[in-house]
Write a protein that holds these residues in place. Sequence first.
Motif, PDB file in Angstrom:
ATOM      1  N   THR A 250     -30.526   9.229 -53.058  1.00 54.92           N
ATOM      2  CA  THR A 250     -31.217  10.143 -52.134  1.00 54.92           C
ATOM      3  C   THR A 250     -30.925  11.593 -52.485  1.00 54.92           C
ATOM      4  O   THR A 250     -31.840  12.435 -52.533  1.00 54.92           O
ATOM      5  CB  THR A 250     -30.788   9.855 -50.687  1.00 54.92           C
ATOM      6  N   LEU A 251     -29.657  11.891 -52.717  1.00 56.45           N
ATOM      7  CA  LEU A 251     -29.290  13.263 -53.068  1.00 56.45           C
ATOM      8  C   LEU A 251     -29.890  13.655 -54.411  1.00 56.45           C
ATOM      9  O   LEU A 251     -30.301  14.808 -54.607  1.00 56.45           O
ATOM     10  CB  LEU A 251     -27.766  13.403 -53.100  1.00 56.45           C
ATOM     11  N   TYR A 252     -29.972  12.697 -55.322  1.00 60.38           N
ATOM     12  CA  TYR A 252     -30.635  12.958 -56.610  1.00 60.38           C
ATOM     13  C   TYR A 252     -32.088  13.361 -56.382  1.00 60.38           C
ATOM     14  O   TYR A 252     -32.598  14.306 -57.009  1.00 60.38           O
ATOM     15  CB  TYR A 252     -30.571  11.727 -57.502  1.00 60.38           C
ATOM     16  N   GLY A 253     -32.779  12.636 -55.485  1.00 63.82           N
ATOM     17  CA  GLY A 253     -34.169  12.964 -55.200  1.00 63.82           C
ATOM     18  C   GLY A 253     -34.323  14.364 -54.633  1.00 63.82           C
ATOM     19  O   GLY A 253     -35.250  15.091 -54.990  1.00 63.82           O
ATOM     20  N   VAL A 254     -33.395  14.762 -53.760  1.00 66.62           N
ATOM     21  CA  VAL A 254     -33.444  16.102 -53.172  1.00 66.62           C
ATOM     22  C   VAL A 254     -33.201  17.164 -54.240  1.00 66.62           C
ATOM     23  O   VAL A 254     -33.918  18.175 -54.327  1.00 66.62           O
ATOM     24  CB  VAL A 254     -32.407  16.230 -52.042  1.00 66.62           C
ATOM     25  N   ILE A 255     -32.177  16.949 -55.065  1.00 63.14           N
ATOM     26  CA  ILE A 255     -31.829  17.926 -56.106  1.00 63.14           C
ATOM     27  C   ILE A 255     -32.951  18.052 -57.121  1.00 63.14           C
ATOM     28  O   ILE A 255     -33.363  19.160 -57.496  1.00 63.14           O
ATOM     29  CB  ILE A 255     -30.514  17.512 -56.794  1.00 63.14           C
ATOM     30  N   THR A 256     -33.472  16.917 -57.574  1.00 62.75           N
ATOM     31  CA  THR A 256     -34.548  16.944 -58.565  1.00 62.75           C
ATOM     32  C   THR A 256     -35.822  17.531 -57.959  1.00 62.75           C
ATOM     33  O   THR A 256     -36.543  18.293 -58.616  1.00 62.75           O
ATOM     34  CB  THR A 256     -34.818  15.526 -59.086  1.00 62.75           C
ATOM     35  N   GLY A 257     -36.084  17.193 -56.715  1.00 63.32           N
ATOM     36  CA  GLY A 257     -37.259  17.753 -56.049  1.00 63.32           C
ATOM     37  C   GLY A 257     -37.185  19.256 -55.897  1.00 63.32           C
ATOM     38  O   GLY A 257     -38.215  19.935 -55.841  1.00 63.32           O
ATOM     39  N   ALA A 258     -35.964  19.794 -55.855  1.00 62.06           N
ATOM     40  CA  ALA A 258     -35.774  21.242 -55.767  1.00 62.06           C
ATOM     41  C   ALA A 258     -35.848  21.916 -57.127  1.00 62.06           C
ATOM     42  O   ALA A 258     -35.668  23.140 -57.231  1.00 62.06           O
ATOM     43  CB  ALA A 258     -34.426  21.547 -55.113  1.00 62.06           C
ATOM     44  N   GLY A 259     -36.095  21.135 -58.167  1.00 55.48           N
ATOM     45  CA  GLY A 259     -36.243  21.707 -59.501  1.00 55.48           C
ATOM     46  C   GLY A 259     -34.940  21.948 -60.232  1.00 55.48           C
ATOM     47  O   GLY A 259     -34.900  22.732 -61.188  1.00 55.48           O
ATOM     48  N   ILE A 260     -33.859  21.283 -59.818  1.00 55.67           N
ATOM     49  CA  ILE A 260     -32.555  21.445 -60.453  1.00 55.67           C
ATOM     50  C   ILE A 260     -32.338  20.311 -61.446  1.00 55.67           C
ATOM     51  O   ILE A 260     -32.500  19.135 -61.107  1.00 55.67           O
ATOM     52  CB  ILE A 260     -31.425  21.446 -59.405  1.00 55.67           C
ATOM     53  N   ALA A 261     -31.982  20.669 -62.667  1.00 51.43           N
ATOM     54  CA  ALA A 261     -31.783  19.669 -63.714  1.00 51.43           C
ATOM     55  C   ALA A 261     -30.435  18.969 -63.559  1.00 51.43           C
ATOM     56  O   ALA A 261     -29.569  19.402 -62.805  1.00 51.43           O
ATOM     57  CB  ALA A 261     -31.863  20.337 -65.089  1.00 51.43           C
ATOM     58  N   TYR A 262     -30.285  17.875 -64.283  1.00 56.85           N
ATOM     59  CA  TYR A 262     -29.031  17.100 -64.333  1.00 56.85           C
ATOM     60  C   TYR A 262     -28.634  16.582 -62.949  1.00 56.85           C
ATOM     61  O   TYR A 262     -27.465  16.570 -62.572  1.00 56.85           O
ATOM     62  CB  TYR A 262     -27.897  17.930 -64.927  1.00 56.85           C
ATOM     63  N   GLY A 263     -29.638  16.144 -62.185  1.00 51.22           N
ATOM     64  CA  GLY A 263     -29.391  15.712 -60.825  1.00 51.22           C
ATOM     65  C   GLY A 263     -28.463  14.518 -60.697  1.00 51.22           C
ATOM     66  O   GLY A 263     -27.760  14.387 -59.685  1.00 51.22           O
ATOM     67  N   LEU A 264     -28.436  13.625 -61.690  1.00 54.31           N
ATOM     68  CA  LEU A 264     -27.574  12.449 -61.609  1.00 54.31           C
ATOM     69  C   LEU A 264     -26.110  12.837 -61.431  1.00 54.31           C
ATOM     70  O   LEU A 264     -25.402  12.277 -60.582  1.00 54.31           O
ATOM     71  CB  LEU A 264     -27.724  11.588 -62.869  1.00 54.31           C
ATOM     72  N   PHE A 265     -25.668  13.793 -62.213  1.00 52.95           N
ATOM     73  CA  PHE A 265     -24.260  14.183 -62.182  1.00 52.95           C
ATOM     74  C   PHE A 265     -23.922  14.976 -60.925  1.00 52.95           C
ATOM     75  O   PHE A 265     -22.864  14.772 -60.316  1.00 52.95           O
ATOM     76  CB  PHE A 265     -23.921  14.988 -63.439  1.00 52.95           C
TER      77      PHE A 265
END
Length: 336
Positions: A258-273
């Motif tokens: 879920t947090l990965y989806g939020v981070i990636t949706g905000a345009g931030i790379a390397y969301g997995l880590f």
Amino acid sequence: MAETKTSPVRHDTKTTTALRRFAISITIFNIVGYTYLGFEQPWLWPFIALATGYTVEIVLEVIGARAEGRAPRFLGAGRRGFVEFLFPAHITSLAVNMLTYVNDRVWVMMFGVTVAIAAKWILRAPVKGRLRHYMNPSNFGIAMILILFPWASIAPPYHFTEHTNAFGDWLIPAIIITAGTMLNAKLTGRMWLILGWLSAFVLQAVVRGLILDTAILGALGMMTSVAFVLFTNYMITDPGTSPSSPASQIAFGAGVATLYGVITGAGIAYGLFFATAGVCLIRGMYLWALHISNKVREQREATTAGGTPGSVPAPVPTGADALAAGPNSHKEAVPA
């Protein structure tokens, strides 16, 4: 009230076996990676990473042992005990070097390895009366490299399959999935976490597609990459920094997705880590809040009963079993 112990616990037989297999697996993967797959870092770097990791692990253990008035954990069990003590550092060091690309600045890679191992002594929370590290070591080291050195990056996508043919492109993920599933099912007991992680990852990809007009198939296609398979089977499932009970495992895995989806949706790379580090931090804060809450409650009960604070032993934190990590280990994602 009983004092929280700070001395690290020794690994049980099952955890030691898991660490040994992780260490062997990542070593073989690095050998194959440098000789055939196409690893980009200089061939000398994994040795530098290992030397750095071993040194930091041993030095911090000696300092910790002196501060706590005990013998270092690598003493008293012979050569085998010393090797087993270094398994976590071995996994973390190779994972940080394997998954990052810092051009020719080897000191940045060494910094990441140092931060990853040192975090185990600094970022701790009370679990069952002991202070245990809660931040996934290799993931944290990689995340700090990405934050502090914006020009650094994760190893390129072709890093693992540059010289393989179409059959090899399928064979490598298949081998990783098979070995990882056997390891997590029989030794780490983190299959519920993987289930929560994969289910929520699919869901967040669909939600991003509906809300942000993201290509859903493209978002789901990431799950076929070697890096994603490694992350799923060898990093997020670290038994030392993830919950034990099935419900908490599902919540942990789903939380990272879920947090990965939020981070990636905000345009931030390397969301997995960043997502993994964020959920580990939230879990650590929860463990501290739970510990403090129980201490305050016990103190209030002791005072109400006419005793003095500290006259009653501190209870084992209620609900800690739901969030407690397995024995002190660092299996990195990889990874580790």
